[in-house]
Design a protein around this motif. Sequence first.
Motif, mmCIF file in Angstrom:
data_model
loop_
_atom_site.group_PDB
_atom_site.id
_atom_site.type_symbol
_atom_site.label_atom_id
_atom_site.label_comp_id
_atom_site.label_asym_id
_atom_site.label_seq_id
_atom_site.Cartn_x
_atom_site.Cartn_y
_atom_site.Cartn_z
ATOM 1 N N PRO A 10 -60.271 49.920 -1.846
ATOM 2 C CA PRO A 10 -59.680 50.780 -2.884
ATOM 3 C C PRO A 10 -60.526 50.864 -4.152
ATOM 4 C CG PRO A 10 -58.471 48.725 -2.701
ATOM 5 C CD PRO A 10 -59.485 48.726 -1.603
ATOM 6 N N TYR A 11 -61.535 50.022 -4.283
ATOM 7 C CA TYR A 11 -62.412 50.032 -5.464
ATOM 8 C C TYR A 11 -63.676 50.849 -5.226
ATOM 9 C CZ TYR A 11 -59.493 46.083 -6.856
ATOM 10 O OH TYR A 11 -58.436 45.279 -7.174
ATOM 11 N N CYS A 12 -64.446 50.466 -4.198
ATOM 12 C CA CYS A 12 -65.753 51.099 -3.993
ATOM 13 C C CYS A 12 -65.757 52.122 -2.855
ATOM 14 C CB CYS A 12 -66.833 50.038 -3.751
ATOM 15 S SG CYS A 12 -66.671 49.104 -2.202
ATOM 16 N N GLY A 13 -64.681 52.174 -2.057
ATOM 17 C CA GLY A 13 -64.574 53.167 -0.992
ATOM 18 C C GLY A 13 -65.345 52.843 0.277
ATOM 19 N N GLU A 14 -65.986 51.686 0.331
ATOM 20 C CA GLU A 14 -66.748 51.310 1.524
ATOM 21 C C GLU A 14 -65.806 50.866 2.642
ATOM 22 O OE1 GLU A 14 -70.104 51.391 2.196
ATOM 23 O OE2 GLU A 14 -70.286 52.469 0.301
ATOM 24 N N VAL A 30 -54.689 38.273 0.128
ATOM 25 C CA VAL A 30 -55.773 38.858 -0.656
ATOM 26 C C VAL A 30 -57.079 38.615 0.098
ATOM 27 C CG1 VAL A 30 -57.060 38.770 -2.828
ATOM 28 C CG2 VAL A 30 -54.580 38.510 -2.829
ATOM 29 N N GLU A 31 -57.846 39.683 0.257
ATOM 30 C CA GLU A 31 -59.152 39.631 0.927
ATOM 31 C C GLU A 31 -60.172 40.226 -0.036
ATOM 32 O OE1 GLU A 31 -61.630 39.329 4.490
ATOM 33 O OE2 GLU A 31 -59.498 38.904 4.420
ATOM 34 N N ASP A 32 -61.265 39.533 -0.273
ATOM 35 C CA ASP A 32 -62.312 40.083 -1.139
ATOM 36 C C ASP A 32 -63.131 41.111 -0.378
ATOM 37 O OD1 ASP A 32 -61.565 38.505 -3.272
ATOM 38 O OD2 ASP A 32 -63.062 36.964 -2.885
ATOM 39 N N CYS A 33 -63.452 42.216 -1.052
ATOM 40 C CA CYS A 33 -64.309 43.240 -0.464
ATOM 41 C C CYS A 33 -65.666 42.633 -0.146
ATOM 42 C CB CYS A 33 -64.467 44.415 -1.419
ATOM 43 S SG CYS A 33 -65.628 45.679 -0.824
ATOM 44 N N GLN A 34 -66.173 42.910 1.041
ATOM 45 C CA GLN A 34 -67.461 42.370 1.462
ATOM 46 C C GLN A 34 -68.624 43.061 0.762
ATOM 47 O OE1 GLN A 34 -66.822 43.314 5.504
ATOM 48 N NE2 GLN A 34 -65.347 41.670 5.811
ATOM 49 N N VAL A 35 -68.350 44.190 0.092
ATOM 50 C CA VAL A 35 -69.412 44.943 -0.590
ATOM 51 C C VAL A 35 -69.386 44.690 -2.100
ATOM 52 C CG1 VAL A 35 -70.356 47.248 -1.031
ATOM 53 C CG2 VAL A 35 -69.373 46.703 1.214
ATOM 54 N N CYS A 37 -66.981 42.735 -3.760
ATOM 55 C CA CYS A 37 -66.387 41.411 -4.044
ATOM 56 C C CYS A 37 -65.103 41.453 -4.864
ATOM 57 C CB CYS A 37 -67.402 40.485 -4.706
ATOM 58 S SG CYS A 37 -68.859 40.200 -3.703
ATOM 59 N N ARG A 38 -64.478 42.611 -5.006
ATOM 60 C CA ARG A 38 -63.220 42.674 -5.759
ATOM 61 C C ARG A 38 -62.050 42.357 -4.837
ATOM 62 N NH1 ARG A 38 -63.182 47.373 -9.923
ATOM 63 N NH2 ARG A 38 -61.446 46.109 -10.652
ATOM 64 N N PRO A 39 -60.939 41.817 -5.386
ATOM 65 C CA PRO A 39 -59.805 41.396 -4.550
ATOM 66 C C PRO A 39 -58.951 42.581 -4.082
ATOM 67 C CG PRO A 39 -59.324 40.989 -6.845
ATOM 68 C CD PRO A 39 -60.749 41.468 -6.789
ATOM 69 N N ILE A 40 -58.701 42.619 -2.788
ATOM 70 C CA ILE A 40 -57.882 43.661 -2.172
ATOM 71 C C ILE A 40 -56.585 43.020 -1.698
ATOM 72 C CG2 ILE A 40 -57.737 45.372 -0.334
ATOM 73 C CD1 ILE A 40 -60.835 45.229 -0.208
ATOM 74 N N ASN A 41 -55.453 43.583 -2.114
ATOM 75 C CA ASN A 41 -54.154 43.137 -1.605
ATOM 76 C C ASN A 41 -53.932 43.827 -0.262
ATOM 77 O OD1 ASN A 41 -53.327 41.467 -3.754
ATOM 78 N ND2 ASN A 41 -52.847 43.269 -4.964
ATOM 79 N N VAL A 42 -53.755 43.028 0.776
ATOM 80 C CA VAL A 42 -53.603 43.550 2.126
ATOM 81 C C VAL A 42 -52.189 43.248 2.615
ATOM 82 C CG1 VAL A 42 -54.459 43.433 4.490
ATOM 83 C CG2 VAL A 42 -56.051 43.139 2.590
ATOM 84 N N ALA A 56 -54.015 48.690 2.226
ATOM 85 C CA ALA A 56 -54.914 47.999 1.306
ATOM 86 C C ALA A 56 -54.770 48.598 -0.081
ATOM 87 C CB ALA A 56 -56.352 48.122 1.797
ATOM 88 N N ARG A 57 -54.538 47.742 -1.075
ATOM 89 C CA ARG A 57 -54.341 48.212 -2.442
ATOM 90 C C ARG A 57 -55.213 47.418 -3.398
ATOM 91 N NH1 ARG A 57 -48.176 48.424 -1.486
ATOM 92 N NH2 ARG A 57 -47.892 50.607 -0.974
ATOM 93 N N ALA A 58 -55.556 48.079 -4.500
ATOM 94 C CA ALA A 58 -56.269 47.394 -5.577
ATOM 95 C C ALA A 58 -55.321 46.380 -6.224
ATOM 96 C CB ALA A 58 -56.761 48.391 -6.624
ATOM 97 N N GLU A 59 -55.877 45.435 -6.914
ATOM 98 C CA GLU A 59 -55.112 44.328 -7.500
ATOM 99 C C GLU A 59 -53.965 44.799 -8.393
ATOM 100 O OE1 GLU A 59 -56.302 40.056 -9.330
ATOM 101 O OE2 GLU A 59 -57.412 41.771 -10.069
ATOM 102 N N ASN A 60 -54.168 45.838 -9.170
ATOM 103 C CA ASN A 60 -53.155 46.294 -10.121
ATOM 104 C C ASN A 60 -52.317 47.466 -9.635
ATOM 105 O OD1 ASN A 60 -53.929 44.325 -12.001
ATOM 106 N ND2 ASN A 60 -55.565 45.626 -12.757
ATOM 107 N N ASP A 61 -52.521 47.932 -8.394
ATOM 108 C CA ASP A 61 -51.705 49.006 -7.839
ATOM 109 C C ASP A 61 -50.330 48.482 -7.484
ATOM 110 O OD1 ASP A 61 -53.756 50.774 -8.104
ATOM 111 O OD2 ASP A 61 -54.239 50.893 -5.974
ATOM 112 N N VAL A 62 -49.346 49.314 -7.683
ATOM 113 C CA VAL A 62 -47.968 48.924 -7.366
ATOM 114 C C VAL A 62 -47.604 49.378 -5.990
ATOM 115 C CG1 VAL A 62 -45.565 49.207 -8.053
ATOM 116 C CG2 VAL A 62 -47.343 49.033 -9.768
#
Length: 62
Positions: A10-14, A30-35, A37-42, A56-62
């Motif tokens: 949800p951050y870099c689109g990869e 929570v899984e860190d993006c492999q590209v 490194c930001r935290p993804i809520n899964v 998959a959502r960004a950390e601050n998405d509701v």
Amino acid sequence: MLPFESILCPYCGEPIDLFIDDSVDHQQYVEDCQVCCRPINVLVTTGDEGEVNVVARAENDV
């Protein structure tokens, strides 16, 4: 062998492949993006017929 699902960060689109433990009906972690490194809520749910749904959502998405 665990099945995997492809998601988009949800951050870099990869695209990222996540291995899914399909023995659990509902899980959230929570899984860190492999590209980037930001935290993804899964959120993973398994339906009655075994279909897997991954959100998959960004950390601050509701």
